[in-house]
Design a protein around this motif. Sequence first.
Motif, mmCIF file in Angstrom:
data_model
loop_
_atom_site.group_PDB
_atom_site.id
_atom_site.type_symbol
_atom_site.label_atom_id
_atom_site.label_comp_id
_atom_site.label_asym_id
_atom_site.label_seq_id
_atom_site.Cartn_x
_atom_site.Cartn_y
_atom_site.Cartn_z
ATOM 1 N N GLY A 115 0.780 -1.229 0.000
ATOM 2 C CA GLY A 115 0.000 0.000 0.000
ATOM 3 C C GLY A 115 0.810 1.276 0.000
ATOM 4 N N LYS A 116 2.133 1.190 -0.032
ATOM 5 C CA LYS A 116 2.972 2.390 -0.066
ATOM 6 C C LYS A 116 3.132 2.856 -1.515
ATOM 7 N N ASP A 117 3.525 4.136 -1.667
ATOM 8 C CA ASP A 117 3.770 4.653 -3.011
ATOM 9 C C ASP A 117 4.894 3.861 -3.668
ATOM 10 N N ALA A 118 4.661 3.394 -4.890
ATOM 11 C CA ALA A 118 5.667 2.613 -5.603
ATOM 12 C C ALA A 118 6.715 3.540 -6.211
ATOM 13 N N ALA A 119 7.919 3.015 -6.394
ATOM 14 C CA ALA A 119 8.991 3.779 -7.024
ATOM 15 C C ALA A 119 8.611 4.097 -8.468
ATOM 16 N N ALA A 120 9.137 5.202 -8.966
ATOM 17 C CA ALA A 120 8.784 5.655 -10.314
ATOM 18 C C ALA A 120 9.113 4.602 -11.366
ATOM 19 N N ASN A 121 10.257 3.939 -11.240
ATOM 20 C CA ASN A 121 10.627 2.910 -12.210
ATOM 21 C C ASN A 121 9.648 1.742 -12.180
ATOM 22 N N THR A 122 9.188 1.386 -10.983
ATOM 23 C CA THR A 122 8.225 0.291 -10.850
ATOM 24 C C THR A 122 6.907 0.652 -11.524
ATOM 25 N N VAL A 123 6.427 1.877 -11.284
ATOM 26 C CA VAL A 123 5.182 2.327 -11.920
ATOM 27 C C VAL A 123 5.337 2.317 -13.432
ATOM 28 N N ARG A 124 6.482 2.787 -13.914
ATOM 29 C CA ARG A 124 6.703 2.834 -15.364
ATOM 30 C C ARG A 124 6.666 1.429 -15.969
ATOM 31 N N ARG A 125 7.344 0.468 -15.335
ATOM 32 C CA ARG A 125 7.370 -0.890 -15.880
ATOM 33 C C ARG A 125 5.980 -1.523 -15.881
ATOM 34 N N LYS A 126 5.226 -1.328 -14.782
ATOM 35 C CA LYS A 126 3.892 -1.918 -14.716
ATOM 36 C C LYS A 126 2.946 -1.250 -15.709
ATOM 37 N N ARG A 127 3.094 0.048 -15.895
ATOM 38 C CA ARG A 127 2.244 0.730 -16.872
ATOM 39 C C ARG A 127 2.560 0.235 -18.282
ATOM 40 N N GLU A 128 3.822 -0.057 -18.567
ATOM 41 C CA GLU A 128 4.177 -0.598 -19.876
ATOM 42 C C GLU A 128 3.493 -1.946 -20.105
ATOM 43 N N VAL A 129 3.433 -2.764 -19.062
ATOM 44 C CA VAL A 129 2.743 -4.051 -19.184
ATOM 45 C C VAL A 129 1.269 -3.828 -19.524
ATOM 46 N N LEU A 130 0.618 -2.927 -18.781
ATOM 47 C CA LEU A 130 -0.789 -2.642 -19.041
ATOM 48 C C LEU A 130 -0.976 -2.072 -20.439
ATOM 49 N N HIS A 131 -0.103 -1.175 -20.837
ATOM 50 C CA HIS A 131 -0.205 -0.565 -22.169
ATOM 51 C C HIS A 131 -0.084 -1.627 -23.265
ATOM 52 N N HIS A 132 0.915 -2.497 -23.153
ATOM 53 C CA HIS A 132 1.104 -3.527 -24.173
ATOM 54 C C HIS A 132 -0.075 -4.498 -24.206
ATOM 55 N N LEU A 133 -0.613 -4.825 -23.022
ATOM 56 C CA LEU A 133 -1.778 -5.714 -22.971
ATOM 57 C C LEU A 133 -2.961 -5.077 -23.703
ATOM 58 N N LEU A 134 -3.197 -3.802 -23.453
ATOM 59 C CA LEU A 134 -4.334 -3.131 -24.086
ATOM 60 C C LEU A 134 -4.112 -2.934 -25.578
ATOM 61 N N GLU A 135 -2.860 -2.741 -25.990
ATOM 62 C CA GLU A 135 -2.571 -2.670 -27.426
ATOM 63 C C GLU A 135 -2.913 -3.994 -28.102
ATOM 64 N N LEU A 136 -2.602 -5.099 -27.414
ATOM 65 C CA LEU A 136 -2.954 -6.414 -27.958
ATOM 66 C C LEU A 136 -4.468 -6.582 -28.015
ATOM 67 N N ALA A 137 -5.177 -6.043 -27.011
ATOM 68 C CA ALA A 137 -6.638 -6.116 -27.007
ATOM 69 C C ALA A 137 -7.227 -5.353 -28.191
ATOM 70 N N VAL A 138 -6.638 -4.225 -28.526
ATOM 71 C CA VAL A 138 -7.094 -3.462 -29.700
ATOM 72 C C VAL A 138 -6.824 -4.263 -30.969
ATOM 73 N N GLU A 139 -5.638 -4.887 -31.025
ATOM 74 C CA GLU A 139 -5.283 -5.699 -32.193
ATOM 75 C C GLU A 139 -6.251 -6.862 -32.372
ATOM 76 N N HIS A 140 -6.686 -7.451 -31.236
ATOM 77 C CA HIS A 140 -7.641 -8.561 -31.284
ATOM 78 C C HIS A 140 -9.087 -8.087 -31.408
ATOM 79 N N LYS A 141 -9.262 -6.758 -31.505
ATOM 80 C CA LYS A 141 -10.596 -6.149 -31.647
ATOM 81 C C LYS A 141 -11.493 -6.406 -30.434
ATOM 82 N N GLU A 142 -10.866 -6.552 -29.270
ATOM 83 C CA GLU A 142 -11.627 -6.648 -28.024
ATOM 84 C C GLU A 142 -11.923 -5.269 -27.453
#
Length: 454
Positions: free
Chosen positions: A187-214
């Motif tokens: 529950g503590k604030d995550a380090a900036a690098n950690t947030v960046r890496r996790k956001r990249e995962v979410l971004h890539h997942l959603l890009e794949l969802a767009v590619e799959h037309k979901e």
Amino acid sequence: MNTSYDVKLGEIQHRSDRKTMAYIARWTVGRKAKSKSFRTKALAASFLSDLRQATKAGEAFDVTTGLPLSMLAAKAPEGPTFLEFAQTYVASRWRTSAARTRETDVYGLLSLVPALVADLPRRPTDSDLREVLRTHLLLPENRRAVLPGTLVPVRTWLEKASLPLADLANPRVTRSALDAISVTFTGKDAAANTVRRKREVLHHLLELAVEHKELPANPLHAKWVPPKVAGAIDPRTVVNPEQARALLAAIPAVGRTRGGRLHAMFACMYYAALRPEEAAALRRQNCDLPEEGWGLLTVEKAQPQANKRWTNSGETHDSRGLKHRAKDDTREIPIPPVLVAILRAHIDRYGVADDGHLFRTSKGGPFSSSAYSGVWQKARRAAFTAEQVASPLAARPYDLRHAAVSLWLNAGVPATEVAKRAGHGVDVLLKVYAKCIEGQRTPANSKISEALEE
């Protein structure tokens, strides 16, 4: 379906004993108490507002879930759940990803999947949810551990509660996903690098969802300002040549044989700017070690460490190509006579493995990162003052590589040649090591003074 028009909206309760999901919206349907937890008060208020609009519109509420019928209909669109698509995402990247990349993908999803769920009864603990995801649900089927009986209900709950992927088109749901990756598991604030890496995962997942037309579009394209990431090396971590020599001299005295076996490996990180995984993969056939003068290392492989569940071999170390390089690409690094002598002495004393590997334990296996990090910390305590030990100075073995690159740049070696030897792009090199380039202030001041006097 049992419905009721007897709906009473309550207040938002803040639970100070909770580190996450601390804001609870409460209401009753047919005199049965209902609640839903949120990470922020604004999300809870928005949810109650939706319920209030439904009551004003005269909608019936489902007594079991506590939701108006319009929200129930919206909760069951066609298409996969977020968990199901997360499994698709991991599977799609598994074959072409390195072990550490697979681990990073799953690590990001450990925050996201438990956050994107419906408020169903008997929610398991977050630690149990992460355990089921880490060891079972987010692995390929042939790698999944057999779940203990106590965790089978956790898997069932998660599969039932996972929100539809289509819900990510709702800005409120997307915001809850971003909130989830912005905090640690405690529950503590995550380090900036950690947030960046996790956001990249979410971004890539959603890009794949767009590619799959979901999804019609990636909802993360909406404005969101992530925490700033410090891309440059902290100059406080960089040792000077005298300090580096003191550290290297202290290593052989650590342990009975471990320090001696690791001395040349650490020397490669400093004198050749090798990454630890590159040094670990070095073999005799990669080394040109003349009796006099400069030698040459031809680096062709890396041997990073990861958990067995992520590697292709099922071992803790996988042999991989070089970072940011094509699969069979190599990198040539001229090495000074001091490193040539250290490597020749290492080979004379310890020999090489049957496959040519230079650095291995007394039992013939590769060194774990915890083993060489432990040796490093003991060497720091032996070579440094108490004040230096408490500082960031050479806090990690990787900092030897930073010291090497900084030394080359400050010695006036052209950035293109430094980048070639270190395995960087020139633009990345100058950005990362900008704060470590010294000796330019005085000449710059002189040039400015001359310009002002014209």
